[in-house]
Design an enzyme around this catalytic site. Structure first.
Site: not given
Length: 377
Positions: A73-74, A89, A134, A192, A341
């Site tokens: 995330n950073l 978070k 999403n 993403c 995946c």
């Protein structure tokens, strides 16, 4: 109209540059203090937007996010830092926002935004800023805002491109469903996580979302109702696309058929599949147990070769998803095939393709290599 709250001497000093701006001034700053916004997500879009809204003096900010900070995330989620990896978070975001502006009231909702809680949460705030990643959640925020007559400030990002608009049929604009009437096919739009995003892009789009939110709170300028602002980071261009209200829209059209936030789009999974239609799946824990037991398994990796650096499941055969139709003959039709995946989206599409191609025992590895890497082994 209720009386606007006064500004303290500290707030007057803090917002001095606002007070001298025509269209803002002291009255506008008091409007911001009296306003509230619900932010769906403290990720790439939510982080910059929340920073600017807190710094601007928005009186009450609600944050929805059940997730924990991950090191991945950073690169773009600028509220969070290294010391917060593995922690909620919301706690990370709140600590940073309180440092930016202690006058702002923060309300933390450590839950997922769902059809069960959407109406209650949205009803508590003036505006919704949608920073989700999403389609089902975008449909849900749109639908809840429509029924409650709240503006929904929309943003989306993909690699180098971003979009911003405001969906508010009660103000004369279209809704999200006028632009996207139904869910995309499962897996047709990569996330993403799968496609990647340049870290600075959400800063651009999230800041634009904050700008539109502040304009709505102040009642100044022209919000982009019926206008989709598109940013191309590679070519440094902005362009606007006209969005029109669809008379046949199932939500805001002339003969609506959607009368609740409980519907097929909002109840779909993040991969756009409707519950009950998901492909067969196995957890990484069960897969690891079968590998440890010495079973001879056929494990198919449908990622790109450059993604192997993220980790490999032992004994995996690599066939990238785009090559699968041409190489399907290489996959045994008489064995169970475990497909993975990065996170489970592409592998779910691969499982459906394999089933249609005559390999009935294909199974999706839930969570992909991300879940595998998180195993304590």
């Amino acid at each position: 109209m209720p009386e606007l709250p006064p500004l303290s001497q500290d707030e007057i000093r803090r917002y001095a540059r606002h007070l001298s701006v025509p269209g803002v001034g002291e009255e506008g700053q008091r409007k911001l203090k009296a306003s509230s916004v619900l932010m769906i997500g403290t990720g790439g879009l939510g982080c910059p937007a929340a920073l600017y809204l807190a710094a601007a003096g928005v009186g009450r900010i609600g944050l929805i996010d059940p997730d924990k900070v991950d090191r991945s995330n950073l690169q773009r989620q600028i509220l969070h830092g290294e010391s917060w990896v593995g922690k909620p978070k919301l706690e990370s975001a709140a600590a940073r926002l309180r440092e930016v502006n202690p006058h702002v009231e923060l309300e933390l909702h450590s839950t997922r935004f769902t059809p069960e809680n959407a109406m209650d949460l949205v009803s508590r705030y003036d505006i919704v800023l949608d920073g989700c990643d999403n389609f089902p959640t975008r449909f849900l925020s749109n639908d809840a805002c429509f029924f409650l007559k709240k503006p929904c400030v929309y943003g989306s990002i993909f690699r180098f491109d971003g979009q911003v608009t405001v969906f508010a049929p009660h103000l004369g604009g279209p809704c999200y469903r006028c632009m996207l009437p139904s869910l995309p096919a499962p897996g047709s739009a990569p996330s993403c996580e799968e496609a990647g995003v340049l870290g600075v892009l959400p800063g651009v789009i999230g800041s634009l979302q904050a700008m539109e939110t502040i304009k709505l709170m102040l009642g100044i300028g022209e919000p982009p109702l019926g206008k989709l602002l598109c940013y191309d980071g590679l070519h440094t261009t902005f362009r606007s696309l006209r969005l029109r209200r669809d008379p046949a829209c199932r939500l805001c059209g002339d003969s609506p058929t959607i009368h609740s936030v409980m519907n097929s789009e909002t109840n779909a999974s993040a991969s756009c599949s409707v519950p009950g239609s998901d492909v067969p799946a196995i957890s990484v824990e069960d897969l690891a147990a079968r590998i440890d037991a010495g079973e001879d398994l056929y494990i198919l990796d449908v990622r790109q070769p450059e993604e192997e650096a993220e980790g490999m499941i032992p004994g995996t055969v690599l066939i990238p998803l785009p090559e699968l139709p041409e190489r399907v003959a290489e996959i045994p039709a008489d064995r169970q095939v475990f497909v993975h995946c990065r996170s489970g989206g592409r592998s779910a599409r691969a499982v459906k393709f394999l089933q249609e191609a005559g390999i009935p025992n294909a199974v999706n590895v839930a969570g992909g290599i991300n879940a595998w890497n998180a195993l304590e082994r």
